[in-house]
Write a protein that holds these residues in place. Sequence first.
Motif, PDB file in Angstrom:
ATOM      1  N   SER A 105      -4.593   6.031   2.614  1.00  0.00           N
ATOM      2  CA  SER A 105      -3.772   4.946   2.071  1.00  0.00           C
ATOM      3  C   SER A 105      -4.401   4.418   0.802  1.00  0.00           C
ATOM      4  CB  SER A 105      -3.653   3.807   3.081  1.00  0.00           C
ATOM      5  OG  SER A 105      -2.903   4.217   4.193  1.00  0.00           O
ATOM      6  N   SER A 137       0.294  11.652   2.918  1.00  0.00           N
ATOM      7  CA  SER A 137      -0.101  12.846   3.658  1.00  0.00           C
ATOM      8  C   SER A 137      -0.117  13.979   2.638  1.00  0.00           C
ATOM      9  CB  SER A 137       0.892  13.143   4.779  1.00  0.00           C
ATOM     10  OG  SER A 137       0.580  14.367   5.397  1.00  0.00           O
ATOM     11  N   SER A 160       0.849  -1.190   0.000  1.00  0.00           N
ATOM     12  CA  SER A 160       0.000   0.000   0.000  1.00  0.00           C
ATOM     13  C   SER A 160       0.883   1.238   0.000  1.00  0.00           C
ATOM     14  CB  SER A 160      -0.943   0.007   1.206  1.00  0.00           C
ATOM     15  OG  SER A 160      -0.205   0.072   2.410  1.00  0.00           O
ATOM     16  N   LYS A 214       1.008   5.033   1.809  1.00  0.00           N
ATOM     17  CA  LYS A 214       0.471   5.929   2.824  1.00  0.00           C
ATOM     18  C   LYS A 214       0.819   7.356   2.403  1.00  0.00           C
ATOM     19  CE  LYS A 214       0.614   6.892   7.757  1.00  0.00           C
ATOM     20  NZ  LYS A 214       1.215   6.537   9.045  1.00  0.00           N
ATOM     21  N   GLU A 267      -4.912  12.573   5.255  1.00  0.00           N
ATOM     22  CA  GLU A 267      -4.040  11.397   5.211  1.00  0.00           C
ATOM     23  C   GLU A 267      -4.886  10.224   4.760  1.00  0.00           C
ATOM     24  OE1 GLU A 267      -2.036  10.800   8.935  1.00  0.00           O
ATOM     25  OE2 GLU A 267      -0.787  12.571   8.662  1.00  0.00           O
TER      26      GLU A 267
END
Length: 166
Positions: A144, A99, A95, A97, A142
């Motif tokens: 994912s 921001s 995945s 992640k 944020e």
Amino acid sequence: MNGNLDGRRWRLIGMRTIVLTLALLLTACGGSSEDVSRPIIQPAPGPAPAPGTVPIDDDGGGNLDNPLPAGWSDGPIFINSAELVVAESFPLQVSIKISAELPTPCNEPYWQIADDGTTLDVTVFTGVNPAAICIQVIQPIEFSIDLGDWDEARDVLLNGESLGGF
């Protein structure tokens, strides 16, 4: 002199009454907690993706063939940081992640994933309903992106920049 002072008091009381009435009306008109400018988008249920394939996103990113709802416009996203996350399992669970900042709170993140056999090219952007009335303020977020389960090596690009590989 006393009559002049009474007139000022009545004007002051009248102004206070008008201000309080307007404040109550504005509060009553804006009291709905439901946000109608951001529709809830839920993908149609389907079979689980096979290992080594890119799944259809199930947490707000739309689907890979038509990622935006009809009539929506695409827009920019301002990525602050991104991390490739590879779970130590077999097959590998991968995945990204992220921001980032959205141009407005009405914008929602969307992405498309292309796999050419050696590279996963992930393009992240935003979608917004052009009919939505929205405050113009940067919205931090944020999230994912699940890239699925993999038993083959791939390099990963995010908006054309290398994130690494697995």
